[in-house]
Write a protein that holds these residues in place. Structure first.
Motif, PDB file in Angstrom:
ATOM      1  N   ASN A 250       9.759  29.654   5.718  1.00  0.00           N
ATOM      2  CA  ASN A 250       9.896  28.307   6.271  1.00  0.00           C
ATOM      3  C   ASN A 250       9.631  27.309   5.164  1.00  0.00           C
ATOM      4  O   ASN A 250       8.871  27.579   4.238  1.00  0.00           O
ATOM      5  N   GLN A 251      10.271  26.176   5.260  1.00  0.00           N
ATOM      6  CA  GLN A 251      10.036  25.098   4.305  1.00  0.00           C
ATOM      7  C   GLN A 251       9.179  24.037   4.991  1.00  0.00           C
ATOM      8  O   GLN A 251       9.550  23.545   6.054  1.00  0.00           O
ATOM      9  N   ILE A 252       8.040  23.720   4.391  1.00  0.00           N
ATOM     10  CA  ILE A 252       7.217  22.659   4.955  1.00  0.00           C
ATOM     11  C   ILE A 252       7.171  21.495   3.975  1.00  0.00           C
ATOM     12  O   ILE A 252       7.168  21.681   2.763  1.00  0.00           O
ATOM     13  N   MET A 253       7.157  20.284   4.524  1.00  0.00           N
ATOM     14  CA  MET A 253       7.058  19.082   3.705  1.00  0.00           C
ATOM     15  C   MET A 253       5.673  18.484   3.906  1.00  0.00           C
ATOM     16  O   MET A 253       5.259  18.241   5.054  1.00  0.00           O
ATOM     17  N   VAL A 254       4.949  18.299   2.816  1.00  0.00           N
ATOM     18  CA  VAL A 254       3.594  17.783   2.899  1.00  0.00           C
ATOM     19  C   VAL A 254       3.400  16.669   1.886  1.00  0.00           C
ATOM     20  O   VAL A 254       4.057  16.622   0.847  1.00  0.00           O
ATOM     21  N   SER A 255       2.496  15.767   2.212  1.00  0.00           N
ATOM     22  CA  SER A 255       2.069  14.750   1.253  1.00  0.00           C
ATOM     23  C   SER A 255       0.573  14.953   1.063  1.00  0.00           C
ATOM     24  O   SER A 255      -0.171  15.058   2.035  1.00  0.00           O
TER      25      SER A 255
ATOM     26  N   ALA B 132       1.216  24.974  -5.601  1.00  0.00           N
ATOM     27  CA  ALA B 132       2.188  26.064  -5.750  1.00  0.00           C
ATOM     28  C   ALA B 132       3.376  25.757  -4.863  1.00  0.00           C
ATOM     29  O   ALA B 132       3.229  25.135  -3.809  1.00  0.00           O
ATOM     30  N   ASN B 133       4.562  26.207  -5.275  1.00  0.00           N
ATOM     31  CA  ASN B 133       5.755  25.921  -4.479  1.00  0.00           C
ATOM     32  C   ASN B 133       6.118  27.070  -3.540  1.00  0.00           C
ATOM     33  O   ASN B 133       7.111  27.011  -2.829  1.00  0.00           O
ATOM     34  N   SER B 134       5.285  28.129  -3.530  1.00  0.00           N
ATOM     35  CA  SER B 134       5.518  29.252  -2.630  1.00  0.00           C
ATOM     36  C   SER B 134       4.163  29.845  -2.231  1.00  0.00           C
ATOM     37  O   SER B 134       3.342  30.156  -3.091  1.00  0.00           O
ATOM     38  N   LEU B 135       3.941  29.964  -0.913  1.00  0.00           N
ATOM     39  CA  LEU B 135       2.642  30.422  -0.423  1.00  0.00           C
ATOM     40  C   LEU B 135       2.803  31.424   0.715  1.00  0.00           C
ATOM     41  O   LEU B 135       3.771  31.360   1.488  1.00  0.00           O
ATOM     42  N   VAL B 136       1.848  32.330   0.814  1.00  0.00           N
ATOM     43  CA  VAL B 136       1.634  33.112   2.025  1.00  0.00           C
ATOM     44  C   VAL B 136       0.466  32.453   2.744  1.00  0.00           C
ATOM     45  O   VAL B 136      -0.600  32.259   2.157  1.00  0.00           O
TER      46      VAL B 136
ATOM     47  N   ALA C  38       0.822  -1.220   0.000  1.00  0.00           N
ATOM     48  CA  ALA C  38       0.000   0.000   0.000  1.00  0.00           C
ATOM     49  C   ALA C  38       0.847   1.256   0.000  1.00  0.00           C
ATOM     50  O   ALA C  38       0.420   2.320  -0.461  1.00  0.00           O
ATOM     51  N   THR C  39       2.082   1.176   0.509  1.00  0.00           N
ATOM     52  CA  THR C  39       2.943   2.351   0.571  1.00  0.00           C
ATOM     53  C   THR C  39       3.263   2.897  -0.810  1.00  0.00           C
ATOM     54  O   THR C  39       3.604   4.078  -0.956  1.00  0.00           O
ATOM     55  N   LEU C  40       3.167   2.042  -1.845  1.00  0.00           N
ATOM     56  CA  LEU C  40       3.458   2.521  -3.194  1.00  0.00           C
ATOM     57  C   LEU C  40       2.400   3.497  -3.689  1.00  0.00           C
ATOM     58  O   LEU C  40       2.611   4.233  -4.643  1.00  0.00           O
ATOM     59  N   PHE C  41       1.204   3.488  -3.045  1.00  0.00           N
ATOM     60  CA  PHE C  41       0.139   4.386  -3.452  1.00  0.00           C
ATOM     61  C   PHE C  41       0.066   5.627  -2.573  1.00  0.00           C
ATOM     62  O   PHE C  41      -0.858   6.418  -2.675  1.00  0.00           O
ATOM     63  N   ALA C  42       1.045   5.813  -1.682  1.00  0.00           N
ATOM     64  CA  ALA C  42       1.047   6.966  -0.796  1.00  0.00           C
ATOM     65  C   ALA C  42       1.241   8.252  -1.587  1.00  0.00           C
ATOM     66  O   ALA C  42       1.834   8.261  -2.661  1.00  0.00           O
ATOM     67  N   GLU C  43       0.727   9.333  -1.016  1.00  0.00           N
ATOM     68  CA  GLU C  43       0.847  10.630  -1.667  1.00  0.00           C
ATOM     69  C   GLU C  43       2.318  11.032  -1.778  1.00  0.00           C
ATOM     70  O   GLU C  43       3.111  10.778  -0.870  1.00  0.00           O
ATOM     71  N   GLU C  44       2.679  11.668  -2.881  1.00  0.00           N
ATOM     72  CA  GLU C  44       4.051  12.130  -3.080  1.00  0.00           C
ATOM     73  C   GLU C  44       4.335  13.311  -2.161  1.00  0.00           C
ATOM     74  O   GLU C  44       3.514  14.209  -2.005  1.00  0.00           O
ATOM     75  N   THR C  45       5.495  13.290  -1.539  1.00  0.00           N
ATOM     76  CA  THR C  45       5.882  14.380  -0.644  1.00  0.00           C
ATOM     77  C   THR C  45       6.468  15.532  -1.446  1.00  0.00           C
ATOM     78  O   THR C  45       7.262  15.322  -2.359  1.00  0.00           O
ATOM     79  N   ARG C  46       6.057  16.745  -1.116  1.00  0.00           N
ATOM     80  CA  ARG C  46       6.606  17.927  -1.783  1.00  0.00           C
ATOM     81  C   ARG C  46       6.982  18.967  -0.739  1.00  0.00           C
ATOM     82  O   ARG C  46       6.444  18.987   0.365  1.00  0.00           O
ATOM     83  N   THR C  47       7.905  19.826  -1.116  1.00  0.00           N
ATOM     84  CA  THR C  47       8.368  20.895  -0.226  1.00  0.00           C
ATOM     85  C   THR C  47       7.817  22.222  -0.715  1.00  0.00           C
ATOM     86  O   THR C  47       7.897  22.543  -1.901  1.00  0.00           O
ATOM     87  N   ILE C  48       7.260  23.002   0.204  1.00  0.00           N
ATOM     88  CA  ILE C  48       6.675  24.294  -0.141  1.00  0.00           C
ATOM     89  C   ILE C  48       7.327  25.365   0.715  1.00  0.00           C
ATOM     90  O   ILE C  48       7.492  25.208   1.930  1.00  0.00           O
ATOM     91  N   SER C  49       7.695  26.467   0.090  1.00  0.00           N
ATOM     92  CA  SER C  49       8.222  27.621   0.805  1.00  0.00           C
ATOM     93  C   SER C  49       7.041  28.474   1.274  1.00  0.00           C
ATOM     94  O   SER C  49       6.201  28.854   0.468  1.00  0.00           O
ATOM     95  N   VAL C  50       6.972  28.739   2.584  1.00  0.00           N
ATOM     96  CA  VAL C  50       5.815  29.470   3.110  1.00  0.00           C
ATOM     97  C   VAL C  50       6.253  30.639   3.983  1.00  0.00           C
ATOM     98  O   VAL C  50       7.337  30.631   4.581  1.00  0.00           O
ATOM     99  N   ARG C  51       5.359  31.627   4.041  1.00  0.00           N
ATOM    100  CA  ARG C  51       5.501  32.725   4.996  1.00  0.00           C
ATOM    101  C   ARG C  51       4.178  32.851   5.736  1.00  0.00           C
ATOM    102  O   ARG C  51       3.129  33.007   5.113  1.00  0.00           O
ATOM    103  N   GLY C  52       4.224  32.754   7.062  1.00  0.00           N
ATOM    104  CA  GLY C  52       3.016  32.866   7.864  1.00  0.00           C
ATOM    105  C   GLY C  52       2.712  34.321   8.166  1.00  0.00           C
ATOM    106  O   GLY C  52       3.600  35.091   8.544  1.00  0.00           O
ATOM    107  N   LEU C  53       1.443  34.704   8.019  1.00  0.00           N
ATOM    108  CA  LEU C  53       1.026  36.090   8.230  1.00  0.00           C
ATOM    109  C   LEU C  53      -0.285  36.098   9.006  1.00  0.00           C
ATOM    110  O   LEU C  53      -1.246  35.415   8.621  1.00  0.00           O
ATOM    111  N   SER C  54      -0.332  36.833  10.107  1.00  0.00           N
ATOM    112  CA  SER C  54      -1.560  36.907  10.898  1.00  0.00           C
ATOM    113  C   SER C  54      -2.256  38.252  10.646  1.00  0.00           C
ATOM    114  O   SER C  54      -1.620  39.261  10.386  1.00  0.00           O
ATOM    115  N   MET C  55      -3.590  38.222  10.749  1.00  0.00           N
ATOM    116  CA  MET C  55      -4.369  39.440  10.508  1.00  0.00           C
ATOM    117  C   MET C  55      -5.637  39.383  11.345  1.00  0.00           C
ATOM    118  O   MET C  55      -6.375  38.392  11.305  1.00  0.00           O
TER     119      MET C  55
END
Length: 236
Positions: free
Chosen positions: A68-73, A103-107, A15-32
Motif C-alpha cells: 500500500n502507498q501511504i502519504m504522510v507529512s 525510509a521509503n519502504s516499510l513493514v 503558516a502553510t509555508l512551514f507545513a511538513e513536507e508530504t512524502r509517499t511510503i510503500s508499506v506492507r502491514g503484518l500482524s503477529m
C-alpha cells in the motif's frame, strides 16, 4: 522602535509555508500474536490538516508482493479503524501510534499492546525493509524481548540488544546449506536457553527472525517470517 523590513515581511509569511513536507511510503502491514485479527487500518498524519485524506493499509499474516502507498507529512502517524479525521481522537478506534523512520519502504509490524488503561490496542514496529538496509540472502534478527540475547549460527555468535536488531548477510552454513542455530538470553547475568533449531539459508529471499516475550508461556520465543517478495518499490 522601527522594526527591520525583513522581520516585518517574515511576520506575514503564511503558516502553510512551514507545513511538513508530504512524502509517499510503500508499506506492507503484518500482524503477529494478535488475538483479534486486523484486516484494514487507516494511517493519519498527526500534523496533517483535516482535509488530508487518510491512507488505507491492508494487514496480513505473511509477506508477499502486495503493498500500500501511504502519504504522510512529518513522521508521527496514528492508525485507526476509520478513515475519518475525527477517529484519531476516539480511543475506541485508535489501533496504534508510531514515529516513522526516514525510509521509503516499510513493514508495519502490528503486535499486542501494553494493556495499560488508555493505551492503543496494539503496538507498532515500523521496519525498514529496503534492500539497502536488508539485502536478500540474509536474516534480520529482531529482539523484541526485554533481555539481551546471543544467537549462534554454526560457530559464529551475534549479540542483539533488547528492542534492537541486526542484519546477518549471507549467514554461515553447513553442507546442507543451513545454519544450526542456538539462541540464549541473559537474565540477571545467568544464561537462559531460548531455542535450538536449524535456519535454512534464505537464498534469493529474506527472513525476519523475531524474538519476543510470550506472556502466555512466560518464555522468550522466536518466530521466523519469510519475505517471499522482497523486491523494493520503484523509487528505491
Amino acid at each position: 522602535m522601527k522594526l527591520p523590513s525583513l522581520f516585518i515581511t517574515l511576520l506575514f509569511i503564511p503558516a502553510t509555508l512551514f507545513a511538513e513536507e508530504t512524502r509517499t511510503i510503500s508499506v506492507r502491514g503484518l500482524s503477529m500474536l494478535l488475538k483479534e485479527p486486523l484486516a484494514t487500518v487507516y494511517a493519519h498524519s498527526v500534523t496533517s490538516t483535516e482535509e488530508t485524506a487518510a491512507s488505507e493499509v491492508q494487514i496480513k499474516k505473511y509477506l508477499n508482493h502486495e503493498r500500500n502507498q501511504i502519504m504522510v507529512s512529518g513522521d508521527k502517524v496514528v492508525f485507526t479503524t476509520d478513515p475519518s479525521r475525527e477517529s484519531i481522537n476516539d480511543s475506541s478506534k485508535v489501533v496504534a501510534k508510531t514515529t516513522l523512520p526516514e525510509a521509503n519502504s516499510l513493514v508495519l509490524l502490528f503486535l499486542p499492546g501494553s494493556g495499560k488503561d488508555g493505551a492503543p490496542k496494539t503496538s507498532l514496529l515500523p521496519i525498514d525493509d529496503t534492500l539497502r538496509e536488508f539485502p536478500t540472502g540474509g536474516f534480520k534478527i529482531i529482539n523484541l524481548s526485554p533481555l539481551p540475547m546471543k544467537f549462534k549460527l554454526e560457530e559464529k555468535v551475534y549479540d542483539v540488544k533488547p528492542h534492537d536488531h541486526i542484519v546477518v548477510e549471507d549467514p554461515p552454513v553447513n553442507e546442507r546449506n543451513a545454519s544450526s542455530m542456538e539462541a540464549i538470553a541473559l537474565r540477571n547475568k545467568k544464561v537462559e536457553t531460548v531455542g535450538q533449531t536449524v535456519w535454512t539459508h534464505p537464498g534469493p529471499k529474506r527472513v525476519f527472525q523475531i524474538a519476543y516475550y510470550n506472556p502466555r508461556t512466560e518464555k522468550i520465543e522466536i518466530r521466523g517470517i519469510r519475505d517471499i517478495a522482497p523486491e523494493p518499490p520503484e523509487s528505491e
